[in-house]
Design a protein around this motif. Structure first.
Motif, PDB file in Angstrom:
ATOM      1  N   LYS A 221       0.931  -1.046   0.023  1.00  0.00           N
ATOM      2  CA  LYS A 221       0.089   0.010   0.055  1.00  0.00           C
ATOM      3  C   LYS A 221       0.823   1.412   0.005  1.00  0.00           C
ATOM      4  CE  LYS A 221      -3.691   2.631   2.133  1.00  0.00           C
ATOM      5  NZ  LYS A 221      -3.893   3.077   0.791  1.00  0.00           N
ATOM      6  N   ILE A 222       0.494   2.291  -0.537  1.00  0.00           N
ATOM      7  CA  ILE A 222       0.896   3.580  -0.543  1.00  0.00           C
ATOM      8  C   ILE A 222       0.345   4.344   0.903  1.00  0.00           C
ATOM      9  CG2 ILE A 222       1.432   5.723  -1.729  1.00  0.00           C
ATOM     10  CD1 ILE A 222       2.228   3.618  -3.505  1.00  0.00           C
ATOM     11  N   PHE A 223       1.525   4.725   1.409  1.00  0.00           N
ATOM     12  CA  PHE A 223       1.518   5.524   2.784  1.00  0.00           C
ATOM     13  C   PHE A 223       1.847   6.990   2.520  1.00  0.00           C
ATOM     14  CE2 PHE A 223       1.451   1.091   4.045  1.00  0.00           C
ATOM     15  CZ  PHE A 223       0.353   0.941   5.062  1.00  0.00           C
ATOM     16  N   CYS A 224       1.169   7.892   3.050  1.00  0.00           N
ATOM     17  CA  CYS A 224       1.580   9.337   3.019  1.00  0.00           C
ATOM     18  C   CYS A 224       1.984   9.642   4.528  1.00  0.00           C
ATOM     19  CB  CYS A 224       0.314  10.033   2.655  1.00  0.00           C
ATOM     20  SG  CYS A 224      -0.571   9.586   1.251  1.00  0.00           S
ATOM     21  N   VAL A 225       3.303  10.021   4.424  1.00  0.00           N
ATOM     22  CA  VAL A 225       3.891  10.015   5.942  1.00  0.00           C
ATOM     23  C   VAL A 225       4.079  11.650   6.084  1.00  0.00           C
ATOM     24  CG1 VAL A 225       5.690   9.850   7.346  1.00  0.00           C
ATOM     25  CG2 VAL A 225       5.100   8.002   5.635  1.00  0.00           C
ATOM     26  N   SER A 226       3.494  12.143   7.020  1.00  0.00           N
ATOM     27  CA  SER A 226       3.459  13.684   7.334  1.00  0.00           C
ATOM     28  C   SER A 226       3.492  13.924   8.496  1.00  0.00           C
ATOM     29  CB  SER A 226       2.422  14.609   6.490  1.00  0.00           C
ATOM     30  OG  SER A 226       1.061  14.008   7.219  1.00  0.00           O
ATOM     31  N   GLY A 227       3.719  15.300   8.859  1.00  0.00           N
ATOM     32  CA  GLY A 227       3.617  15.628  10.522  1.00  0.00           C
ATOM     33  C   GLY A 227       5.311  15.888  10.891  1.00  0.00           C
ATOM     34  N   ASP A 228       5.536  15.265  12.127  1.00  0.00           N
ATOM     35  CA  ASP A 228       6.760  15.483  12.726  1.00  0.00           C
ATOM     36  C   ASP A 228       7.668  14.258  12.470  1.00  0.00           C
ATOM     37  OD1 ASP A 228       6.188  17.896  13.903  1.00  0.00           O
ATOM     38  OD2 ASP A 228       5.017  16.977  15.365  1.00  0.00           O
ATOM     39  N   THR A 229       8.125  14.391  11.346  1.00  0.00           N
ATOM     40  CA  THR A 229       8.886  13.162  10.653  1.00  0.00           C
ATOM     41  C   THR A 229      10.124  13.784   9.849  1.00  0.00           C
ATOM     42  OG1 THR A 229       9.118  11.553   9.136  1.00  0.00           O
ATOM     43  CG2 THR A 229       7.293  13.151   8.728  1.00  0.00           C
ATOM     44  N   PRO A 230      11.386  13.379   9.703  1.00  0.00           N
ATOM     45  CA  PRO A 230      12.277  13.790   8.939  1.00  0.00           C
ATOM     46  C   PRO A 230      12.216  13.218   7.580  1.00  0.00           C
ATOM     47  CG  PRO A 230      12.970  12.123  10.383  1.00  0.00           C
ATOM     48  CD  PRO A 230      11.544  12.274  10.694  1.00  0.00           C
ATOM     49  N   LYS A 231      11.416  12.540   7.436  1.00  0.00           N
ATOM     50  CA  LYS A 231      11.190  11.822   5.985  1.00  0.00           C
ATOM     51  C   LYS A 231       9.675  11.872   5.392  1.00  0.00           C
ATOM     52  CE  LYS A 231      13.092   7.780   7.258  1.00  0.00           C
ATOM     53  NZ  LYS A 231      13.595   6.692   7.205  1.00  0.00           N
ATOM     54  N   PRO A 232       9.336  13.207   5.270  1.00  0.00           N
ATOM     55  CA  PRO A 232       8.021  13.342   4.886  1.00  0.00           C
ATOM     56  C   PRO A 232       7.682  12.540   3.207  1.00  0.00           C
ATOM     57  CG  PRO A 232       8.756  15.317   4.859  1.00  0.00           C
ATOM     58  CD  PRO A 232       9.895  14.318   5.602  1.00  0.00           C
ATOM     59  N   ASP A 252      10.849  10.870  14.720  1.00  0.00           N
ATOM     60  CA  ASP A 252      12.029  11.943  14.901  1.00  0.00           C
ATOM     61  C   ASP A 252      12.603  11.606  16.332  1.00  0.00           C
ATOM     62  OD1 ASP A 252      10.042  12.883  16.546  1.00  0.00           O
ATOM     63  OD2 ASP A 252      10.189  14.870  16.095  1.00  0.00           O
ATOM     64  N   GLY A 253      12.384  10.411  16.750  1.00  0.00           N
ATOM     65  CA  GLY A 253      12.964  10.018  18.045  1.00  0.00           C
ATOM     66  C   GLY A 253      12.015  10.658  19.141  1.00  0.00           C
ATOM     67  N   ASP A 254      11.078  11.342  18.909  1.00  0.00           N
ATOM     68  CA  ASP A 254      10.257  11.820  20.074  1.00  0.00           C
ATOM     69  C   ASP A 254       8.662  11.816  19.800  1.00  0.00           C
ATOM     70  OD1 ASP A 254       9.569  13.092  22.443  1.00  0.00           O
ATOM     71  OD2 ASP A 254       9.607  15.182  21.232  1.00  0.00           O
ATOM     72  N   THR A 255       8.456  10.878  18.916  1.00  0.00           N
ATOM     73  CA  THR A 255       7.106  10.667  18.579  1.00  0.00           C
ATOM     74  C   THR A 255       5.989  10.099  19.737  1.00  0.00           C
ATOM     75  OG1 THR A 255       7.833  10.039  16.420  1.00  0.00           O
ATOM     76  CG2 THR A 255       5.381   9.280  16.932  1.00  0.00           C
TER      77      THR A 255
END
Length: 383
Positions: A221-232, A252-255
């Protein structure tokens, strides 16, 4: 299971060869292949694609319709845009495969209003597609219909009303679109990603798709990654992964929380990452994965969701129209200490009532973020 990256969606394909294979397979073998693959709708609800296609194949009627739902409106979801920009032929080929399987003679793409800049691009791809099928003596005209920016029209029966020139509101069911859909013809409605995976299943064989994922969540599946992430961005991943592994890859280590499934999905706190499966045996998603770290106020996040639902409720049914407003007012009252913290229990009761009485899935799903955020982040809501 680790969040294993897959590379099926954005690779180039020989569409002529795929169409030839579909023609040689014929209706029955295509339906068997889709059924065996285990593909379920990639919009979030997860209805088995093979079962839906079989229903239309068996439905009586001289004309049958295929609709590609490209009204991508869930906050945090942006995969259909990229698929249509880069792999439109793969979408159109999937629609053709479906048409061969169910005996459909017309197709439509219902495109999100905000994606109107893609109209000329998609029309050119439709022209390319028609030149591809003409030598094979196939006739399958595909037209485009534009949405008007209403969130509700992502719901399939509201989409049908919109296509017929009516106000975008959910229909009473039954009858279902597979029996009486667009202009009362038996109709298949699948989203962009689902049609692409049907192309991939015919191209690579159903076994490859079936062997990915888990028993309840086959394939990728395709996932859309957003928010507090270094890899959006968007990523194609194997289904059935553990949320802990997902956060290890994209956090980001603090999720402290992940909103799975957009504003209408569930908010999972850090303490439940290990036991949460992203899939139909756990929490399904249409693709949106929003990560929040400890700098975020979960009160502000939930308030933003409720303001969105108040704005986007079509207003047809009372539970959704009034319920969204009352949940927002109640939340604000608790935060302002105008109501005691115990008032959240009553609000959760209201959310539960909306879950079982709202007319469509969009109104019913308002309970998901409200219940999960108020349950797991009560202190941030109250103080």
């Amino acid at each position: 299971m680790l969040s294993r990256k897959i590379n099926l969606m954005f690779t180039e394909s020989d569409y002529g060869a795929i169409l030839d294979r579909a023609l040689s397979m014929g209706s029955a073998s295509i339906l068997d292949a889709i059924e065996y693959s285990g593909l379920r709708g990639r919009g979030g609800a997860g209805f088995p694609t093979g079962r839906k296609w079989n229903a239309v194949a068996e439905a009586p009627g001289k004309s049958k319709i295929i609709i590609c739902n490209a009204d991508e409106g869930e906050p945090g979801t942006f995969k259909d845009r990229e698929i249509l920009e880069e792999q439109a032929l793969k979408v159109l080929t999937g629609m053709m495969v479906c048409a061969i399987a169910v005996g459909a003679d017309r197709g439509f793409i219902y495109l999100r209003h905000e994606y109107s800049y893609m109209i000329s691009h998609i029309e050119k791809e439709i022209d390319r597609f028609q030149k591809l099928i003409e030598p094979r003596k196939l006739s399958f005209p595909i037209e485009m219909r534009m949405g008007s920016g209403a969130y509700i029209c992502g719901e399939e029966t509201a989409l049908l009303e919109s296509m017929e020139g009516k106000r975008g509101e959910a229909r009473n069911k039954p009858p279902y679109p597979v029996d009486k859909g667009y202009l009362d013809f038996p109709t298949i409605i699948n989203n962009v990603e689902t049609f692409v995976y049907t192309t991939i299943i015919i191209e690579h064989g159903p076994e490859e798709f079936h062997n990915l994922g888990t028993k309840d969540s086959r394939g990728a599946k395709i996932f859309c990654v957003s928010g507090d992430t270094p890899k959006p961005g968007i990523y194609e991943l194997e289904m059935g992964m553990n949320l802990e592994d997902f956060v290890r890859d994209f956090g980001d280590g603090d999720t402290k929380a992940v909103q799975v499934g957009g504003s209408s999905g569930y908010c999972v706190p850090r303490k439940l990452f290990t036991e949460t499966i992203i899939g139909f045996e756990g929490i399904p998603t249409g693709g949106s994965m929003m990560l929040f770290n400890s700098s975020r106020s979960m009160y502000n996040i939930l308030k933003g969701y409720l303001e969105f639902f108040c704005e986007e409720s079509c207003g047809q049914c009372t539970p959704c129209r009034v319920g969204c407003q009352q949940l927002l007012k109640g939340l604000e009252a608790v935060k302002a200490s105008e109501k005691p913290s115990s008032y959240l229990k009553r609000l959760n009761g209201l959310a539960g009532m909306m879950e079982i009485s709202a007319k469509c899935g969009l109104g019913q799903s308002v309970a998901h973020p409200f219940k999960s955020i108020t349950e797991h982040f009560t202190e941030e809501i109250v103080y």
